[in-house]
Design an enzyme around this catalytic site. Sequence first.
Site, PDB file in Angstrom:
ATOM      1  N   GLU A 238       0.824  -1.208   0.000  1.00 29.46           N
ATOM      2  CA  GLU A 238       0.000   0.000   0.000  1.00 29.46           C
ATOM      3  C   GLU A 238       0.862   1.265   0.000  1.00 29.46           C
ATOM      4  O   GLU A 238       0.552   2.236  -0.666  1.00 29.46           O
ATOM      5  CB  GLU A 238      -0.934   0.020   1.222  1.00 29.46           C
ATOM      6  CG  GLU A 238      -2.105  -0.928   1.110  1.00 29.46           C
ATOM      7  CD  GLU A 238      -3.096  -0.507   0.027  1.00 29.46           C
ATOM      8  OE1 GLU A 238      -3.370   0.688  -0.090  1.00 29.46           O
ATOM      9  OE2 GLU A 238      -3.584  -1.382  -0.705  1.00 29.46           O
TER      10      GLU A 238
ATOM     11  N   CYS B  20     -15.192   1.822 -20.607  1.00 32.96           N
ATOM     12  CA  CYS B  20     -16.556   1.808 -20.069  1.00 32.96           C
ATOM     13  C   CYS B  20     -17.367   0.628 -20.601  1.00 32.96           C
ATOM     14  O   CYS B  20     -18.239   0.111 -19.903  1.00 32.96           O
ATOM     15  CB  CYS B  20     -17.251   3.122 -20.399  1.00 32.96           C
ATOM     16  SG  CYS B  20     -16.377   4.540 -19.728  1.00 32.96           S
TER      17      CYS B  20
ATOM     18  N   CYS C 227     -17.271  -2.165 -18.222  1.00 28.52           N
ATOM     19  CA  CYS C 227     -17.461  -1.810 -16.812  1.00 28.52           C
ATOM     20  C   CYS C 227     -18.850  -2.234 -16.321  1.00 28.52           C
ATOM     21  O   CYS C 227     -19.846  -2.036 -17.015  1.00 28.52           O
ATOM     22  CB  CYS C 227     -17.293  -0.291 -16.657  1.00 28.52           C
ATOM     23  SG  CYS C 227     -17.595   0.276 -14.984  1.00 28.52           S
TER      24      CYS C 227
HETATM   25  S1  SF4 Z   1     -16.895   3.874 -13.662  1.00 28.82           S
HETATM   26 FE1  SF4 Z   1     -17.041   2.545 -15.443  1.00 28.82          FE
HETATM   27  S2  SF4 Z   1     -18.517   3.523 -16.784  1.00 28.82           S
HETATM   28 FE2  SF4 Z   1     -17.867   5.060 -15.300  1.00 28.82          FE
HETATM   29  S3  SF4 Z   1     -16.182   6.126 -16.280  1.00 28.82           S
HETATM   30 FE3  SF4 Z   1     -15.306   4.475 -15.075  1.00 28.82          FE
HETATM   31  S4  SF4 Z   1     -15.078   2.776 -16.511  1.00 28.82           S
HETATM   32 FE4  SF4 Z   1     -16.509   4.241 -17.411  1.00 28.82          FE
END
Ligand code: SF4
Length: 345
Positions: free
Chosen positions: A36, A198, A201
């Site tokens: 850490e 994304c 995600c």
């Molecule tokens: S949390 Fe997920 S959807 Fe939101 S910006 Fe980050 S990667 Fe993209």
Amino acid sequence: MIDSFSERLLHWFDQHGRQHLPWQQNISPYHIWVSEIMLQQTQVTTVIPYFVKFLKAFPSVDKLAAAPMDVVLHHWTGLGYYARARNLHKTAGLIANEHNGEFPLTIKELEALPGIGRSTAGAIVAICTNRKAAILDGNVKRVLSRCFAIGGWPGSTVTVNALWEMAELLTPEDRVADYTQAIMDLGATLCTRSSPECGNCPFECDCIARQTQRIDDFPARKPKKALPVRSTTMLMIENPLGEWLLQQRPSTGLWGGLWAFPEGDDVIDTLQQLNVGNNCIQSQNRLDGFRHTFTHFHLDITPVHVKLRETPPAIGEKSICWYSPGASVEIGLTKPVTRLLKELG
Ligand code: SF4
């Protein structure tokens, strides 16, 4: 999204999380603590070889406590932010002497140790005990500020408080160790600073930054302030054996405890203070300058290469040494020393 956040994150982690990082093997408070601290301000790929070497040199907190500071700094050379290494050494001493070599495993006791903040304490407790404790490192700040559109610079009190509140709210009661690893992994592998993936995600459909196409706005950047510029001359004094004269910096302050080239704007004066008489000097050569940037100022460095025809006998102080780059001397070097020696081959 708040209610299902941890469940979805853990589902993603079970399929895509990192399971093979060196500090995930034989999990112990010592391993998690060292990792850490190294991971603060430093990328995982850079940390891995340092972590492996560090653990080989100091396999336990007692071994770390017993090691000379110079040797600890030597193993930290190149990682930067040396206060981390000094605090690591100090804390190891406290754990060895005041806690019988056992890590205390409450947030309050951990936070009382040098260099351990709320997030590091949370990570140690969560990963090592599976007890509920929130973390908020750089990766987590990025994920939360994007998912929930928490604006403002995370260094400001208002924003960091809002982020901590959210981090506490989202941390589950069960599988806390996995959740902690999972949220760090999501930030490090998917929700990266400049090119988040994304499409892969688990929060793609709810993440406010994604849905409103404002990913670049979160987290907000630090308000820009022009850094002051300082300048210095570094004397690279080389003796006929090809060794370099290094001075140890005071244990506190800039580059505390590391070994550096002597500095002084007046070359002749500085050489005289080091008892290097004119008759010892073979040549003097000003090299190309460069800038080293600290968090709070720029340092413009002018290196001067001074070749000696003989080694002055009077140089024998404890805080001065003749350093040979090929020898296996275990001391910590400042970044400009490493850079300049590399440049001169
Ligand atoms: S949390 Fe997920 S959807 Fe939101 S910006 Fe980050 S990667 Fe993209």
